[in-house]
Design an enzyme around this catalytic site. Sequence first.
Site, mmCIF file in Angstrom:
data_model
loop_
_atom_site.group_PDB
_atom_site.id
_atom_site.type_symbol
_atom_site.label_atom_id
_atom_site.label_comp_id
_atom_site.label_asym_id
_atom_site.label_seq_id
_atom_site.Cartn_x
_atom_site.Cartn_y
_atom_site.Cartn_z
ATOM 1 C CG ASP A 95 16.962 -28.216 -5.054
ATOM 2 O OD1 ASP A 95 15.821 -27.724 -5.009
ATOM 3 O OD2 ASP A 95 17.933 -27.736 -4.444
ATOM 4 C CD GLU A 117 18.163 -24.877 -3.237
ATOM 5 O OE1 GLU A 117 16.940 -24.886 -3.038
ATOM 6 O OE2 GLU A 117 18.683 -24.177 -4.122
ATOM 7 C CE LYS A 135 10.602 -22.517 -12.365
ATOM 8 N NZ LYS A 135 10.802 -23.450 -11.301
HETATM 9 C C1 A5P Z 1 15.509 -22.304 -3.699
HETATM 10 O O1 A5P Z 1 16.385 -21.379 -3.199
HETATM 11 C C2 A5P Z 1 15.714 -22.434 -5.162
HETATM 12 O O2 A5P Z 1 16.988 -22.754 -5.574
HETATM 13 C C3 A5P Z 1 14.705 -23.355 -5.789
HETATM 14 O O3 A5P Z 1 15.198 -24.647 -5.912
HETATM 15 C C4 A5P Z 1 14.393 -22.819 -7.135
HETATM 16 O O4 A5P Z 1 14.155 -21.456 -6.959
HETATM 17 C C5 A5P Z 1 13.200 -23.495 -7.771
HETATM 18 O O5 A5P Z 1 12.057 -23.224 -7.022
HETATM 19 P P1 A5P Z 1 10.620 -23.522 -7.575
HETATM 20 O O6 A5P Z 1 10.529 -24.979 -7.797
HETATM 21 O O7 A5P Z 1 9.707 -23.013 -6.493
HETATM 22 O O8 A5P Z 1 10.458 -22.725 -8.833
#
Ligand code: A5P
Length: 237
Positions: A95, A117, A135
């Site tokens: 994830d 998640e 990130k």
């Molecule tokens: C979904 O609710 C989120 O937890 C995503 O896993 C998180 O925002 C990362 O998303 P991106 O990969 O689109 O930045």
Amino acid sequence: VNNFSFSEHRIMKNNDNAKRAAGVAAANLIQDGMQVGLGTGSTAFFFIEHLIQRCKEGLKIHGIASSIASHELALKGKIPLLDMESIDHLDVTVDGADEIDTHKRMIKGGGGAHVREKILACMSHEMIVVVDETKCVERLGKRPLPVEIIPFAWHATERHLNALGYRGKWRSASHGKMFLTDNGNFIYDIYFDSLLVDPETDNEKILGIPGVVDTGFFLGIAGRVIIGYADGRTQTQ
Ligand code: A5P
């Protein structure tokens, strides 16, 4: 046969190369026989896309998705899917994250899927995190913290959060309506005035409020972190 190419349906964004690199590297770690949690978001998308490719080439796995969107993607790509009632553990969940700090603490939920998640990640032997380099932060808190809240309690919960010093905004969908999670709940995005010193304590305080389902803090959950770079390199930590 639905011979679709996901990328054709998406507008290429700045970090897509980095996200794809991380997603592909994670998909290449998946082995025959694994039960795999499928994350949500634009980075998890590249993971699922490559996993579909590997399944077409003969990889034998079962998946379970953390959102309706990822479920539909996997279904379309013919990844054999499990339901929650049929499993008691997963080998791995892959994830993305909105932010990850040097202790692998994360804020997730930018897509509103953090409750499912976290459930899948905590059922997994390992959560592999896939992120692009943007990130990675020294300290969490620049991005808002999503908190999933039961609609019945929305007003009381907001007052309670505000009384504890947490201020934010209700997430809205298009047409000005409240955003609804896959669980039928609302999201309150908390904006912090400064970077976080003790996210564990913030997490406990927020989780203690009746009406809060869960926060987007993922603390002590991440295993390996695969960081993708724009030139296609990856680094695993
Ligand atoms: C979904 O609710 C989120 O937890 C995503 O896993 C998180 O925002 C990362 O998303 P991106 O990969 O689109 O930045």
